[in-house]
Write an enzyme that holds these catalytic residues in place. Structure first.
Site: not given
Length: 410
Positions: A177, A200, A222, A253-255, A258, A337, A366
């Site tokens: 995260p 990312d 970018k 980011g994250g998984d 997902v 999002m 977060g």
């Protein structure tokens, strides 16, 4: 014996008889490694911990339910003596000496003929740390050295060059995260070994500063030509660098799977014949609420949680979300999002039966140093986002779990 250091060696115990005396905590800690080594394990003990008993129930070990008796070590290759009876331990140790069985004693290392090193594992390598003599034995010190070496190998701070040809390819790594400490051990190791990193905007940016100078970093946020072409350009970059024989990490980011478009990238790589490894990451849908003191489920409050992408408004014909059905659920709704669409989302949920006073929490940035939490209800969330200037990235949590933790909604 104490005047000379122990001679380190790796025992190959597959199919060979190993006797363990005592079924307590020492046996519980040592048995898994002996099982993994393929040993023919015979436990002799009148009692055992529940975990050790489970090993016997599943057939991983053979358990004789009685105290040690003379002859138990016959035909053994290796013995672990770990009972609470020191006199029985001494007799068993003497039997091991007579039969030339290498013997570890948990109660008296000086009288043992073998010592168990502090061990750890990293990518097919076993690290074993052994004190040089009996007088200076300090298990905490050896364990600390073991931990430092293993952690260094896993997180890439201790780099051991591979003297074999690496197979070029791509790793889709979920970075978690935002907090760099929340990337997985495997993800961090692959990042340390990368030649190219395609990162990312929402990935753990602090990790990029730790990369060696020779690593090429491509900022995926970018890449030009807009959202659709940006993804196509990302796919092409991954393929191009992998074909040049480089080790490529796609840091997301994250998984990756997902709402991360990881499958699109994997499919493009597969079509190009590029090998790809997927490393799961901690999803912000669970971790960010947790970091803000909100459990996505809680006993007696929520028996389910649903994760939804809010990048498309409920009245948009492209939406694949069944918002009327979501409004009828009693569990937790987590929206990713969705900051700029939350007004329309809240309006739709209320229109289909969700109480207007349902608690809502928005957690911005977060798990990072900039994290902040803003609370509202479905009736007030649209105005709250504007007045509090809530901006992406933010995770939105809707449901009674918002009030469970130490930060009640306002």
């Amino acid at each position: 014996m104490a005047e000379h250091p122990a001679y380190p060696v790796g025992l190959r115990l597959t199919g060979r008889r190993v006797v363990v005396l005592g079924g307590g905590q020492v046996a519980q800690r040592r048995l898994p490694a002996l099982i993994a080594a393929g040993a023919d394990i015979h436990l002799v003990s009148p009692e055992a911990t529940p975990s050790v008993e489970a090993m016997a129930d599943t057939g991983e070990i053979t358990w004789t339910r009685r105290p040690y008796a003379e002859g138990d070590l016959a035909e053994a290759w290796y013995a672990l003596i770990a009972t609470g009876d020191q006199e029985a331990n001494s007799r068993a140790s003497a039997e091991a000496e007579r039969h030339r069985v290498w013997c570890v004693r948990s109660d008296d290392a000086d009288r043992a003929t073998a010592w168990t090193p502090a061990t750890g594992h990293s990518e097919g390598v076993t690290i074993a740390v052994l004190t040089t003599d009996a007088k200076g034995r300090d298990p905490r010190h050896t364990a600390a050295i073991r931990d430092a070496v293993v952690e260094g190998l896993r997180d890439g701070t201790l780099v051991a060059p591979h003297h074999r040809t690496r197979t070029p390819g791509v790793a889709l790594v979920g970075g978690g995260p935002g907090d760099p400490d929340l990337i997985t051990v495997r993800g961090r190791r692959l990042l340390a070994e990368a030649d190219v990193v395609v990162a990312d905007r929402l990935g753990p940016r602090d990790l990029l500063a730790e990369l060696p100078p020779h690593v090429e970093v491509i900022d995926a946020a970018k890449i030009p030509y807009g959202r659709y072409m940006a993804q196509e350009a990302i796919n092409n970059a991954l393929i191009e660098h992998a074909r040049q024989g480089r080790s490529v990490v796609r840091l997301k980011g994250g998984d990756p799977y997902v709402f991360g478009r990881g499958m699109e990238e994997l499919q493009a790589l597969a079509e190009a014949g590029i090998p790809c490894t997927v490393v799961p990451g901690i999803s912000s849908s669970i971790s960010v609420p947790g970091a803000a003191g909100i459990p996505v489920t809680h006993r007696g409050v929520a028996h389910e949680f649903t994760v939804v992408s809010g990048h498309v408004a409920p009245d948009d014909e492209r939406s694949l979300v069944d918002w009327p059905s979501l409004a009828k659920l009693t569990g937790t709704l987590v929206i990713l999002m969705g900051v700029d669409k939350i007004g329309k989302i809240a309006e739709t949920l209320v229109a289909h039966g969700k109480p207007a006073d349902t608690p809502v929490a928005l957690v911005q940035e977060g798990t990072t140093a900039a994290q902040r939490r803003v609370d509202a209800t479905l009736a007030t969330v649209a105005d709250t986002v504007r007045t509090e200037d809530v901006r992406p990235p933010a995770v939105i949590i809707i449901g009674d779990v918002v009030n469970v933790g130490p930060h009640p909604s306002k």
